[in-house]
Structures are given as C-alpha cells and as structure tokens.
Design an enzyme around this catalytic site. Structure first.
Site, mmCIF file in Angstrom:
data_model
loop_
_atom_site.group_PDB
_atom_site.id
_atom_site.type_symbol
_atom_site.label_atom_id
_atom_site.label_comp_id
_atom_site.label_asym_id
_atom_site.label_seq_id
_atom_site.Cartn_x
_atom_site.Cartn_y
_atom_site.Cartn_z
ATOM 1 N N TYR A 183 0.864 -1.179 0.000
ATOM 2 C CA TYR A 183 0.000 0.000 0.000
ATOM 3 C C TYR A 183 0.911 1.243 0.000
ATOM 4 O O TYR A 183 2.055 1.157 0.452
ATOM 5 C CB TYR A 183 -0.885 -0.065 1.263
ATOM 6 C CG TYR A 183 -1.921 1.019 1.351
ATOM 7 C CD1 TYR A 183 -3.052 1.000 0.539
ATOM 8 C CD2 TYR A 183 -1.776 2.082 2.251
ATOM 9 C CE1 TYR A 183 -3.996 2.001 0.616
ATOM 10 C CE2 TYR A 183 -2.724 3.092 2.336
ATOM 11 C CZ TYR A 183 -3.832 3.043 1.510
ATOM 12 O OH TYR A 183 -4.768 4.044 1.579
ATOM 13 N N ASN A 185 1.566 3.707 1.796
ATOM 14 C CA ASN A 185 2.287 4.212 2.987
ATOM 15 C C ASN A 185 3.394 3.266 3.452
ATOM 16 O O ASN A 185 4.080 3.546 4.426
ATOM 17 C CB ASN A 185 1.310 4.491 4.142
ATOM 18 C CG ASN A 185 0.700 3.229 4.728
ATOM 19 O OD1 ASN A 185 0.718 2.173 4.115
ATOM 20 N ND2 ASN A 185 0.161 3.348 5.925
ATOM 21 N N LYS A 186 3.599 2.156 2.759
ATOM 22 C CA LYS A 186 4.649 1.203 3.184
ATOM 23 C C LYS A 186 6.016 1.657 2.660
ATOM 24 O O LYS A 186 6.091 2.596 1.874
ATOM 25 C CB LYS A 186 4.324 -0.192 2.643
ATOM 26 C CG LYS A 186 2.900 -0.658 2.871
ATOM 27 C CD LYS A 186 2.639 -1.142 4.271
ATOM 28 C CE LYS A 186 1.208 -1.672 4.369
ATOM 29 N NZ LYS A 186 0.836 -2.084 5.703
ATOM 30 N N GLN A 187 7.061 0.934 3.047
ATOM 31 C CA GLN A 187 8.418 1.313 2.623
ATOM 32 C C GLN A 187 8.511 1.414 1.105
ATOM 33 O O GLN A 187 9.138 2.331 0.583
ATOM 34 C CB GLN A 187 9.448 0.296 3.136
ATOM 35 C CG GLN A 187 9.776 0.418 4.614
ATOM 36 C CD GLN A 187 8.836 -0.370 5.495
ATOM 37 O OE1 GLN A 187 7.716 -0.741 5.105
ATOM 38 N NE2 GLN A 187 9.271 -0.650 6.716
#
Ligand SMILES: *Cc1c(COP(=O)(O)O)cnc(C)c1O
Length: 399
Positions: A183, A185-187
């Site tokens: 998604y 907002n992940k790394q």
C-alpha cells in the site's frame, strides 16, 4: 490509512523516473497480466527476504488470507495474534473460519509478549500470525522457537517490515511464510499489492493456484493443453479448476512499479533511517514523550514514526493533540486502536476493555507523526515544535 492532502502529510510515496519508465514499459508491452514483470518482482522480493519462493498478490490482506487457507486452517482451529495492529492481521483469521486468540504486547517493542504467547497455546492452536509492529522485528526469533516447540505454524505478517533485519536475518525469513504489503504508505509501494514469501515449495504452489482461480498446480501462462482428465476441461487448461480459488493476481503495471521500487530499496531505507534518527534526536529529550525503542540487534527500515505520550496523559488529551496537529495542516494518526475493541470483534467474541491492558494503555497514547523519505530538517522542526506546543497546551488546561 487514507492519504491526506496536508502541507506535511502523514506519508508520501517516493516515486521517480525509474518508476515512471518501468510502468510505461509494462503499459506499452501490451501484456498487462501474468507476464514478466510479476515474475521479476517476485524474484526481487524473494531475494531480499532470503526465501526460495515468492507469490505476488493484489494486497497484503489477500496474501495473509491465502497463506492461512493453504495451510488448511479452518473452523475449530485457534490462531494466535496481536490485538495491537492494523485490522488485517486479525481479519485473515476470521476469513478462514478459525478463532483469533489475542496475546498482550510488550510495552517496549509493542510486539506480542513471548511468555504470554506460549501460555496462550492450546491443543486447538494451529498457527501464530506475528506482526512486526511499526516495523520493529523484536522477538521474531523467539516466536520461531515457540512455534517449533509446539508444532504450530508461524506466519510472519511482515507488511510493515520490508528491508528490516533482526540478528542479521531479513524480515520475511522467519516462520513457514511471510507476507509483505505494498500500500502507498509502506516502505515501497505498488499502489495496491502484496507478496507471500516461503521456502515451502508446496505452500507456494498452492498459493499460486489459489490466487489464480484454483488452476492446476504448476500451471503457467501459455502452457500447452494436456490430455483430458475424467471430465470437465483438460488438465492444465485455462478453464480447468482443481480447487476453490480467487482472483488475487497482481497486474503487470503494479509489478513494474514494484520492480523499480525494489531496485531503489537500499536508497529508500537509508533515507527513512536518516529521518527517524533526526526525529529521535530532536524529540529524545522531551519527558512528555516515549520514543520508539529499538533492540541493538535490529536494523529497522522504518514503516512509520510513532511516539506516545507519557502514562500520565489520557486518551482525550491524545485525541486533542492529534486533532490540533491536523488543524495545523500536519499529518497525525492514532495508530492503532486495539483490534479486540473494534465493534464487530466485541459483538462476535465478547471482547471488552481490560482484557489486554498493555495494548489498551499504549493504544490510547500513541501519535503517528509525518514520516516519509523526503521529509527534511525544516519539516521535522515544524512538526516537533507544533507537537510540543500542543502538549504544553494540554498541560496548561489541567491547571
Ligand atoms: C499494511 C498491512 C497489511 C496489509 O494491508 P493491505 O492494505 O491489504 O496491503 C497487513 N498487516 C499489517 C500489519 C499491515 O500494516
């Protein structure tokens, strides 16, 4: 985890020319599903997690769902997990029909307490879904020993931990299988997406079949049609379905984005570490705040930067601080409300306040601060000053 449009948002993906080029190339290739980009992305993530197999899917949640089903977990089984996480790490247990058994967390790592975990194991326990909370990998090796001792499957929900290592081992390498999420907002991101990693060949093949409508094990796109079986469509054909499957496939455009992001993972992780260190240095002396604590044996890639107010603060005070940060055009979040206190968990299982006191106490005082690669010193100063001012205001109100 909705993306907001604030001056300094909570999170922001790092997308550059490499990503644009890869996505355009996938788009222009004319092959938009089940092509070379998905395979390339799987190879890249498997390598990073130190695993033999990787199966790309269209969300982290879908990946967790497939792993539990492929392990044959179902009604009557118990699966242990944490109440302090994003909802998907517990929902995947409900999809399979099994019963979630929550275990309270350690106040430092915010991961499940290994001793409480071991005590929660019963004859019905089939698996443990362990989360690296906010990307912190502490106790993963302890969970692995507990799972081995009791012969239950450890499933690593490493959706928040791509690029992190613990005692020199990469996240995704603990347990029977791990699941990453992509998604925005992940790394790293693929827009939407997930990846199952494992060394278990049979488990990987089952997940591949189930993500693709239950087509035969070992089925590959363009494979020649083999002689007909007992009835129905020929074995190995596009319309032959051996088991209940789903459509959890990742599209080529998303996989191309993932390949470009993976090629920049080291750079991305380096930037995230620098931002986290700048926050730790800036806020480290504030007695009203508890900052993330890391074991010296962990090298984190940093999913989010979550501080919490000291134990003297109430949930109402925290909620007001979060709301005022947002009013100042700064991203802020209350990661995470406890899963067992979500309305449908209360209704279905009768969970109440007081059942997991550490998770509940931590959960009402956390504040997620803006955190992404391009956050600079000036942004960190604006966020920190505003946060400190809002805390001071809460103190003044108390009189
Ligand atoms: C992000 C995340 C997931 C997966 O989320 P998707 O949006 O389905 O990709 C699962 N578990 C945890 C702990 C997460 O943070």
């Amino acid at each position: 985890m909705a993306m907001d449009h604030l001056e300094i948002p909570l999170s922001r993906p790092d997308i550059g020319p490499a990503e644009e080029e890869a996505v355009l190339s996938a788009l222009r290739s004319g092959r938009l599903s089940m092509g070379p980009w998905v395979e390339r992305f799987e190879t890249a993530v498997a390598g990073r997690a130190g695993r033999h197999h990787a199966v790309a899917v269209n969300s982290g949640t879908g990946g967790l769902d497939l792993v539990l089903r492929a392990l044959g977990i179902g009604p009557g089984d118990e699966v242990i997990t944490t109440p302090f996480s994003f909802i998907a790490s517990a929902n995947c247990i409900l999809y399979s029909g099994a019963t979630p058994v929550f275990v309270d967390i350690c106040p430092k790592s915010l991961n499940m307490d290994p001793e409480k975990m071991e005590r929660a194991i019963t004859r019905k326990t089939r698996a443990i879904v362990a989360v690296e909370t906010f990307g912190n990998p502490e106790w993963m090796d302890a969970y692995e020993s507990i799972a081995a001792r009791h012969e239950v499957a450890l499933i690593e929900d490493c959706c928040e931990a791509l690029g992190t290592t613990h005692k020199g081992r990469p996240c995704g390498s603990f347990g029977r299988a791990g699941v990453f999420g992509f998604y925005p907002n992940k790394q790293i991101t693929t827009g939407e997406g997930g990846m199952i990693v494992t060394d278990d060949h049979r488990l990987a093949e089952l997940c591949r079949s189930m993500r693709n409508q239950g087509r035969a094990l070992g089925w590959r796109p363009g494979e020649s049609v083999q002689p007909s079986g007992a009835g129905g469509a020929p074995t190995g054909s596009w319309l032959h379905h051996e088991r209940l499957g789903f459509n959890f496939r990742m599209a080529e455009i998303n996989a191309a984005l993932g390949v470009a992001q993976m090629s920049r993972l080291d750079e991305i992780v380096k930037k995230r570490r620098a931002v986290a260190e700048a926050y730790l240095e800036r806020l480290g002396t504030n007695a009203d705040l508890i900052l993330p604590t890391l074991s010296p044996e962990s090298r984190m890639s940093w999913f989010v930067f979550v501080v919490r107010l000291a134990t003297t603060y109430t949930r109402e005070e925290r909620d007001r601080v979060v709301a005022s940060l947002r009013r100042h055009d700064l991203g802020a979040g209350d990661y995470f409300p406890c899963i067992h206190l979500q309305p449908f968990y209360r209704e279905r299982f009768g969970f109440r306040e007081g059942m997991f006191p550490i998770a509940e106490s931590v959960s009402q005082r956390t504040i997620a601060l803006p955190f992404y690669n391009t956050l600079d010193r000036r942004d960190i100063e604006i966020v920190s000053q505003t946060l400190e001012l809002m805390i001071k205001r809460e103190n003044l109100k108390r009189g």
